[in-house]
Design a protein around this motif. Structure first.
Motif, mmCIF file in Angstrom:
data_model
loop_
_atom_site.group_PDB
_atom_site.id
_atom_site.type_symbol
_atom_site.label_atom_id
_atom_site.label_comp_id
_atom_site.label_asym_id
_atom_site.label_seq_id
_atom_site.Cartn_x
_atom_site.Cartn_y
_atom_site.Cartn_z
ATOM 1 N N VAL A 85 0.849 -1.185 0.000
ATOM 2 C CA VAL A 85 0.000 0.000 0.000
ATOM 3 C C VAL A 85 0.889 1.241 0.000
ATOM 4 O O VAL A 85 1.787 1.357 0.838
ATOM 5 C CB VAL A 85 -0.918 0.012 1.240
ATOM 6 N N PRO A 86 0.692 2.175 -0.933
ATOM 7 C CA PRO A 86 1.484 3.405 -0.922
ATOM 8 C C PRO A 86 1.342 4.131 0.406
ATOM 9 O O PRO A 86 0.239 4.320 0.915
ATOM 10 C CB PRO A 86 0.898 4.222 -2.083
ATOM 11 N N GLU A 87 2.466 4.515 0.984
ATOM 12 C CA GLU A 87 2.433 5.163 2.292
ATOM 13 C C GLU A 87 1.613 6.448 2.263
ATOM 14 O O GLU A 87 0.906 6.774 3.214
ATOM 15 C CB GLU A 87 3.859 5.443 2.756
ATOM 16 N N ALA A 88 1.726 7.205 1.168
ATOM 17 C CA ALA A 88 0.980 8.465 1.074
ATOM 18 C C ALA A 88 -0.529 8.221 1.083
ATOM 19 O O ALA A 88 -1.294 9.042 1.596
ATOM 20 C CB ALA A 88 1.378 9.218 -0.192
ATOM 21 N N LEU A 89 -0.959 7.093 0.542
ATOM 22 C CA LEU A 89 -2.383 6.770 0.554
ATOM 23 C C LEU A 89 -2.837 6.412 1.963
ATOM 24 O O LEU A 89 -3.879 6.867 2.428
ATOM 25 C CB LEU A 89 -2.661 5.612 -0.408
ATOM 26 N N TYR A 90 -2.031 5.589 2.642
ATOM 27 C CA TYR A 90 -2.414 5.186 3.990
ATOM 28 C C TYR A 90 -2.435 6.374 4.937
ATOM 29 O O TYR A 90 -3.204 6.404 5.910
ATOM 30 C CB TYR A 90 -1.459 4.113 4.513
ATOM 31 N N SER A 91 -1.622 7.375 4.667
ATOM 32 C CA SER A 91 -1.550 8.534 5.557
ATOM 33 C C SER A 91 -2.831 9.347 5.569
ATOM 34 O O SER A 91 -3.006 10.215 6.418
ATOM 35 C CB SER A 91 -0.373 9.430 5.170
ATOM 36 N N ILE A 92 -3.740 9.082 4.628
ATOM 37 C CA ILE A 92 -5.025 9.785 4.614
ATOM 38 C C ILE A 92 -5.741 9.566 5.936
ATOM 39 O O ILE A 92 -6.309 10.488 6.527
ATOM 40 C CB ILE A 92 -5.890 9.305 3.425
ATOM 41 N N GLY A 93 -5.708 8.295 6.417
ATOM 42 C CA GLY A 93 -6.356 8.003 7.685
ATOM 43 C C GLY A 93 -5.677 8.662 8.859
ATOM 44 O O GLY A 93 -6.319 9.037 9.850
ATOM 45 N N VAL A 94 -4.364 8.851 8.758
ATOM 46 C CA VAL A 94 -3.616 9.487 9.835
ATOM 47 C C VAL A 94 -3.957 10.961 9.943
ATOM 48 O O VAL A 94 -3.953 11.545 11.033
ATOM 49 C CB VAL A 94 -2.099 9.291 9.609
ATOM 50 N N HIS A 95 -4.272 11.585 8.813
ATOM 51 C CA HIS A 95 -4.527 13.024 8.786
ATOM 52 C C HIS A 95 -6.025 13.355 8.790
ATOM 53 O O HIS A 95 -6.449 14.371 8.242
ATOM 54 C CB HIS A 95 -3.876 13.647 7.555
#
Length: 633
Positions: A516-526
């Motif tokens: 999974v692209p890290e930038a995509l997963y970071s959506i949930g973090v932000h």
């Protein structure tokens, strides 16, 4: 009366007539013009008594063929058939998509609408008709009895620029639209003052009168009109103030008839009306308020007693305003056609009064046409139309959803089912803003043409049976919400989905795999929402499995690629060293000369051996002479 209710107010039929559309060698001056006459609902191609070839029904997107309830009342065979479009099976919007010239061209459209209780329900339907995404005709139930029983026709002039003439029908409520025939004829692009009127509008016929004559033209008589126009008697349009009207006619030829660019037939100018004594020549034309209208006047001095300028002079008044003074003989002489047009702007009434007031002698009039100037509605950006049609095919959108014609136009209709549109930032076109096709039983794939939907903010294709990989183009900068959950998508998540604008990403319950692209997963973090559950092959972020060291998104990871590259580099260097040594050894095998250092060492050793031998000999000699023996060195 609703806006643009042309069929009910325009031209009362003296005999019921059904216009259809079939491919025909046009009667227009140029033989390479495109012309169709289609018998809607008709099953075979045939020629009528006016020598018009009618094509069997074609180019439609859906619907069902039927026949009128009393076919024997209709003398022409195209009048007996029709096509209707139940919204429950064909969707609310259905179209005829007719091939047209590739370059921008002007066309004459004519429809014939009839109900005649074909379905036995005694309920004429409510629906609207659009041409090229602009609403031009509107029908509301109940219809006048004569119209419902006998039918009526409507016509217009429109510009086609995309190589396809779109005539669409839109259901009001649950009523099935109905059409009996459609005619499309290519005309001169300069016709009806297009240069001054402009190409950004459609000319809708609100009345086409032939003065002093009965109804005539294609479909009614054997008299021809190169554009396919039919002409009605002026009698039904005379106002209550009209009096003393005298019809006149001639069999002589009239000059300037059938001339470019409008090709008005000579028959139009061979009859006219004038008035006697204190007579009044006045017409009342029904119109819709808030439109501009193009009035086209036709004159010919066919009275042989008028032989010089100034013998017949009259004023033209529009709604009481004097707009011009006419002396036909002064303009063109006798027995010659003369046309003049006028645009009445932004009328606030529903009646347009045209009066010819005498100045010298009596006025004369051969014909009068009245066209509503209907501005073109906004259309969807062409690239986005292509994208939506590609999605329609790839997603296998069912017919019941009515994905026909322009996805967003007309703006007064709903867009395609499940589609939301907006105007672009310049305000001159429509763009697709949202697509929601969840739980529609779709079984296809996502076309890569979706990348053309550059304004798409929300895409929901959840709970279908879609398969295949996610196209790279799905990661648009405009995309904010993406829901592809509960499908059968395979492959990896494209890096293009790392759009910084995404706030909701639901990819759960598919068959996706890879890191999974890290930038995509970071959506949930932000603060956004992301759901990747139910994809056993995904890895590399918290709550998911670790990805294999050398494997990423179904292929080698960057680390794996670097390791392989280093291994190949080292192996290559070692191989080069081995090759070098082998080459050196092969050279030594064939070179019989010893190296210089080895030669020097051998020489020293030989000298030492000689010295040792001399010493031994000398010792032996001394021993023989009686000298004591010496220890050797």
């Amino acid at each position: 009366m609703s806006c643009l209710l042309i069929s009910l107010i325009l031209v009362p039929l003296l005999s019921p007539f059904l216009f259809s559309v079939s491919l025909l060698l046009p009667s227009s001056p140029s033989s390479d013009k495109i012309s169709y006459h289609i018998d809607c609902g008709g099953s075979s191609t045939a020629v009528d008594q006016f020598n018009t070839t009618w094509l069997s029904d074609r180019y439609f997107t859906g619907g069902i063929s039927s026949v009128v309830s009393e076919p024997l009342r209709f003398p022409l065979f195209p009048e007996k058939t029709l096509r209707f479009f139940p919204p429950t099976t064909s969707g609310k919007k259905n179209c005829y998509l007719i091939p047209a010239a590739a370059a921008s061209s002007r066309y004459f459209f004519r429809t014939f609408i009839v109900y005649d209780n074909y379905d036995g329900k005694s309920h004429p339907p409510s629906f609207e008709v659009s041409v090229e995404g602009t609403v031009v005709f509107s029908y509301r139930s109940p219809w006048p009895e004569s119209f419902a029983r006998d039918g009526s026709y409507s016509d217009l002039f429109a510009l086609i620029s995309d190589g396809e003439a779109d005539v669409c029908l839109y259901s009001i409520a649950t009523d099935p639209p109905v059409i009996a025939s459609l005619e499309v004829v290519q005309v001169d692009p300069a016709s009806y003052a297009s240069a001054s009127i402009g190409t950004g509008s459609i000319l809708v016929n609100y009345g086409r009168l032939s003065c002093g004559a009965d109804q005539w033209g294609p479909g009614f008589t054997n008299d021809s009109d190169s554009f396919g126009r039919s002409w009605d008697s002026d009698v039904g349009f005379r106002s209550s103030s009209a009096k003393g009207i005298i019809p006149i006619s001639t069999t002589k030829s009239v000059a300037n008839a059938n001339s470019s660019p409008n090709y008005f037939p000579m028959k139009l100018y061979q009859s006219a009306v004038t008035v006697g004594g204190n007579g009044t020549l006045e017409y009342e034309l029904n119109i819709d308020a808030k439109l501009d209208y193009l009035l086209w006047f036709h004159f010919a001095e066919i009275d042989g007693t008028v032989a010089k300028t100034g013998q017949r002079v009259f004023d033209v008044l529009i709604n009481g305003v004097n707009v011009n003074r006419i002396d036909v003989f002064k303009e063109v002489g006798g027995f010659a056609a003369f046309d003049w047009h006028y645009v009445a702007n932004n009328l606030s009434t529903t009646t347009l009064v045209v009066r010819l007031a005498p100045v010298i002698g009596s006025p004369i009039l051969s014909g009068l046409e009245n066209y509503g100037i209907v501005p073109n509605d906004l259309a969807t950006v062409p690239d986005q139309v292509l994208a939506m049609r590609a999605l329609q095919d790839s997603l296998r959108v069912p017919d019941r959803m009515g994905w026909n014609g322009d996805p967003c136009a007309p703006t007064t209709w709903d867009a395609w089912e499940g589609v939301t549109c907006r105007t672009n930032k310049d305000g001159n076109a429509l763009v697709v803003y949202q697509i929601d096709l969840s739980s529609q039983g779709l079984k296809g794939i996502i076309s890569d043409q979706i990348s053309l939907l550059t304004n798409l903010a929300s895409l929901n294709l959840s709970s279908n049976s879609l398969v295949g990989s996610l196209p790279m183009g799905i990661g648009l900068q405009s995309l904010v919400q993406l829901d592809l959950s509960n499908n059968g998508f395979t492959g990896s998540i494209p890096d293009s989905l790392t759009s910084s604008n995404l706030r909701i990403v639901l990819l759960n319950n598919n068959q996706l795999e890879g890191q999974v692209p890290e930038a995509l997963y970071s959506i949930g973090v932000h603060g956004g929402v992301i759901d990747l559950s139910g994809n056993k092959g995904l890895c590399g972020v918290p709550s998911l499995l670790e990805c294999p060291f050398f494997w990423h998104n179904g292929g080698l990871s960057n680390r794996g690629k670097i390791a392989i590259a280093l291994s190949l580099t080292i192996t290559s260097i070692l191989l080069l060293v081995v090759i070098y040594i082998c080459i050196r050894r092969r050279r030594n095998d064939y070179d019989f000369g010893l190296p210089h250092d080895l030669i020097s060492l051998a020489a020293k050793r030989n000298r030492y051996q000689r010295q040792k031998s001399l010493m031994l000999l000398e010792m032996e000699s001394q021993h023989a002479k009686g000298f004591p023996a010496l220890n050797p060195l």
